[in-house]
Design an enzyme around this catalytic site. Structure first.
Site, PDB file in Angstrom:
ATOM      1  N   THR A  48       0.830  -1.201   0.000  1.00 30.88           N
ATOM      2  CA  THR A  48       0.000   0.000   0.000  1.00 30.88           C
ATOM      3  C   THR A  48       0.863   1.250   0.000  1.00 30.88           C
ATOM      4  O   THR A  48       0.628   2.192  -0.768  1.00 30.88           O
ATOM      5  CB  THR A  48      -0.904   0.014   1.246  1.00 30.88           C
ATOM      6  OG1 THR A  48      -1.657  -1.187   1.286  1.00 30.88           O
ATOM      7  CG2 THR A  48      -1.839   1.206   1.229  1.00 30.88           C
ATOM      8  N   THR A  49       1.889   1.261   0.855  1.00 30.90           N
ATOM      9  CA  THR A  49       2.772   2.422   0.975  1.00 30.90           C
ATOM     10  C   THR A  49       3.573   2.634  -0.296  1.00 30.90           C
ATOM     11  O   THR A  49       3.992   3.748  -0.597  1.00 30.90           O
ATOM     12  CB  THR A  49       3.705   2.255   2.191  1.00 30.90           C
ATOM     13  OG1 THR A  49       2.928   1.890   3.325  1.00 30.90           O
ATOM     14  CG2 THR A  49       4.462   3.527   2.507  1.00 30.90           C
ATOM     15  N   TYR A 111     -13.070  -4.423  -2.352  1.00 37.15           N
ATOM     16  CA  TYR A 111     -14.205  -3.992  -3.161  1.00 37.15           C
ATOM     17  C   TYR A 111     -15.225  -5.111  -3.345  1.00 37.15           C
ATOM     18  O   TYR A 111     -16.314  -5.050  -2.773  1.00 37.15           O
ATOM     19  CB  TYR A 111     -13.783  -3.416  -4.519  1.00 37.15           C
ATOM     20  CG  TYR A 111     -14.972  -2.831  -5.255  1.00 37.15           C
ATOM     21  CD1 TYR A 111     -15.599  -1.686  -4.775  1.00 37.15           C
ATOM     22  CD2 TYR A 111     -15.491  -3.440  -6.394  1.00 37.15           C
ATOM     23  CE1 TYR A 111     -16.716  -1.170  -5.417  1.00 37.15           C
ATOM     24  CE2 TYR A 111     -16.596  -2.929  -7.037  1.00 37.15           C
ATOM     25  CZ  TYR A 111     -17.219  -1.797  -6.553  1.00 37.15           C
ATOM     26  OH  TYR A 111     -18.323  -1.292  -7.183  1.00 37.15           O
ATOM     27  N   TYR A 137      -2.336 -10.495   4.490  1.00 33.66           N
ATOM     28  CA  TYR A 137      -2.411  -9.102   4.927  1.00 33.66           C
ATOM     29  C   TYR A 137      -3.869  -8.777   5.237  1.00 33.66           C
ATOM     30  O   TYR A 137      -4.698  -8.714   4.340  1.00 33.66           O
ATOM     31  CB  TYR A 137      -1.848  -8.179   3.844  1.00 33.66           C
ATOM     32  CG  TYR A 137      -1.822  -6.712   4.207  1.00 33.66           C
ATOM     33  CD1 TYR A 137      -1.964  -6.259   5.523  1.00 33.66           C
ATOM     34  CD2 TYR A 137      -1.643  -5.750   3.215  1.00 33.66           C
ATOM     35  CE1 TYR A 137      -1.929  -4.915   5.841  1.00 33.66           C
ATOM     36  CE2 TYR A 137      -1.598  -4.396   3.519  1.00 33.66           C
ATOM     37  CZ  TYR A 137      -1.748  -3.989   4.832  1.00 33.66           C
ATOM     38  OH  TYR A 137      -1.724  -2.652   5.131  1.00 33.66           O
ATOM     39  N   ARG A 142      -9.188  -0.801   5.020  1.00 36.66           N
ATOM     40  CA  ARG A 142      -9.021  -0.489   3.599  1.00 36.66           C
ATOM     41  C   ARG A 142      -9.831  -1.414   2.695  1.00 36.66           C
ATOM     42  O   ARG A 142     -10.306  -0.993   1.648  1.00 36.66           O
ATOM     43  CB  ARG A 142      -7.543  -0.584   3.201  1.00 36.66           C
ATOM     44  CG  ARG A 142      -6.727   0.650   3.551  1.00 36.66           C
ATOM     45  CD  ARG A 142      -5.325   0.541   2.966  1.00 36.66           C
ATOM     46  NE  ARG A 142      -4.551   1.746   3.205  1.00 36.66           N
ATOM     47  CZ  ARG A 142      -4.465   2.771   2.361  1.00 36.66           C
ATOM     48  NH1 ARG A 142      -5.124   2.732   1.212  1.00 36.66           N
ATOM     49  NH2 ARG A 142      -3.724   3.827   2.651  1.00 36.66           N
ATOM     50  N   LYS A 165       0.281 -10.293   8.327  1.00 34.17           N
ATOM     51  CA  LYS A 165       0.465  -8.891   8.702  1.00 34.17           C
ATOM     52  C   LYS A 165      -0.899  -8.443   9.209  1.00 34.17           C
ATOM     53  O   LYS A 165      -1.833  -8.248   8.427  1.00 34.17           O
ATOM     54  CB  LYS A 165       0.917  -8.063   7.503  1.00 34.17           C
ATOM     55  CG  LYS A 165       1.020  -6.568   7.802  1.00 34.17           C
ATOM     56  CD  LYS A 165       1.324  -5.775   6.529  1.00 34.17           C
ATOM     57  CE  LYS A 165       1.350  -4.273   6.828  1.00 34.17           C
ATOM     58  NZ  LYS A 165       1.546  -3.466   5.595  1.00 34.17           N
ATOM     59  N   ILE A 207       5.644  -4.698  10.086  1.00 31.48           N
ATOM     60  CA  ILE A 207       5.813  -4.212   8.714  1.00 31.48           C
ATOM     61  C   ILE A 207       5.372  -2.761   8.764  1.00 31.48           C
ATOM     62  O   ILE A 207       4.200  -2.457   8.939  1.00 31.48           O
ATOM     63  CB  ILE A 207       5.013  -5.056   7.713  1.00 31.48           C
ATOM     64  CG1 ILE A 207       5.592  -6.480   7.678  1.00 31.48           C
ATOM     65  CG2 ILE A 207       5.061  -4.424   6.322  1.00 31.48           C
ATOM     66  CD1 ILE A 207       4.856  -7.445   6.769  1.00 31.48           C
TER      67      ILE A 207
END
Length: 296
Positions: A48-49, A111, A137, A142, A165, A207
């Site tokens: 994401t980052t 989504y 993850y 999100r 994560k 992380i």
């Protein structure tokens, strides 16, 4: 589980961009060296980052390939390779494996989301297509999709699913997950604010977004907790909590990229739809960084 993907602080590294939106590989290489020289224990690319959501499949693979070559076995490289399309996630994971990634980070479907049984089928399908270890993850803020403890227990039976994560903010659920999975599933904190807590609970580290700007401090926070110095670890967590919060004062990775730019790196802008910080937000971030001695 005898082998761990990594222990300590893994950086969820940003992807520097040129003004035209292309990847700035020269600066990316500089960031990788900065991280490793300052104690980062793993590089997590295309997460994401790293703005993976705006990358094409070809570009995604090119960034993974560059990361693997630049790191050159100095620390493990973990490649983000998740998708809400199971077939594409499996294809991208297989490509990351070919490119030499040491592990894969696979976000839950977003989504379209899915049920818990859908999660089991999704992840088992991907895990069947690779030999590289997978880190799940879980970030429902999100994705709108949460992995339940019982689902973790089922997924942990697959030999390629090694870790998670965890970023659902629910330590009670994490206790249940750890009780159900035992040594079959390693846990990393997916939230900097919970890095100490989850490591003290038996996790293997974090992380981290914070590690982009403070790699040594993030490493030390985790190392102390792993060594049983819980007081020392918690002192670092408390000292830097305001900075950790500031790095999430806008949508990640907007603030952390801005912070790195202020610190003298050339990380450029984020890709749309992520917009620059407001003037007031940027000023607050500057003041925060200055209070920690990261900028003058």
């Amino acid at each position: 589980m005898a082998d761990h993907i990594f222990t300590g602080s893994g950086v969820a590294i940003v992807t520097p961009m040129n003004n035209d939106g292309s990847v700035n590989y020269e600066e990316y290489g500089r960031l990788i060296d900065f991280q490793i020289e300052n104690g980062t224990d793993a590089i997590i690319t295309c997460g994401t980052t790293g703005e993976s959501a705006t990358m094409s499949g070809e570009e995604h693979c090119k960034v993974i390939e560059y990361t693997v070559k630049k790191v050159d076995k100095r620390v493990p490289v973990i490649a983000g390779a998740g998708s809400n399309d199971t077939a594409f996630a499996a294809e991208l994971s297989a490509e990351a494996e070919k490119l030499g990634a040491d592990a894969i980070l696979s976000v839950t479907p977003y989504y379209n989301k899915t049920s818990q049984s859908g999660l089991i089928r999704h992840y088992n399908y991907i895990a069947d297509k690779v030999n590289t270890p997978i880190i799940l993850y879980n970030v429902p803020s999100r994705t709108g999709c949460n992995i339940k403890p019982e689902t973790y227990a089922e997924l942990a039976k697959h030999p390629n699913i090694k870790a998670t994560k965890e970023a659902n903010g629910d330590t009670c659920a994490l206790v249940r997950t750890m009780a159900l999975c035992g040594d079959n599933l390693d846990v990393y904190s997916g939230e900097d604010a919970q890095a100490y807590t989850i490591t003290a609970m038996g996790g293997l580290g974090v992380i981290s977004v914070f590690a982009n700007v403070c790699p040594k401090e993030s490493h030390d926070l985790i190392r102390k907790a792993l060594d049983g110095d819980f007081k020392g670890s918690f002192e670092i967590q408390k000292k830097y909590i305001a900075l950790m919060d500031a790095l999430f004062s806008d949508v990640n990775p907007i603030p952390v990229k801005a912070a790195l730019n202020l610190m003298g790196f050339n990380c450029g802008p984020c890709r749309l739809p992520l917009a620059p910080m407001s003037e007031s937000g940027l000023e607050a971030l500057k003041n925060n960084l200055a209070s920690y001695g990261l900028i003058k």
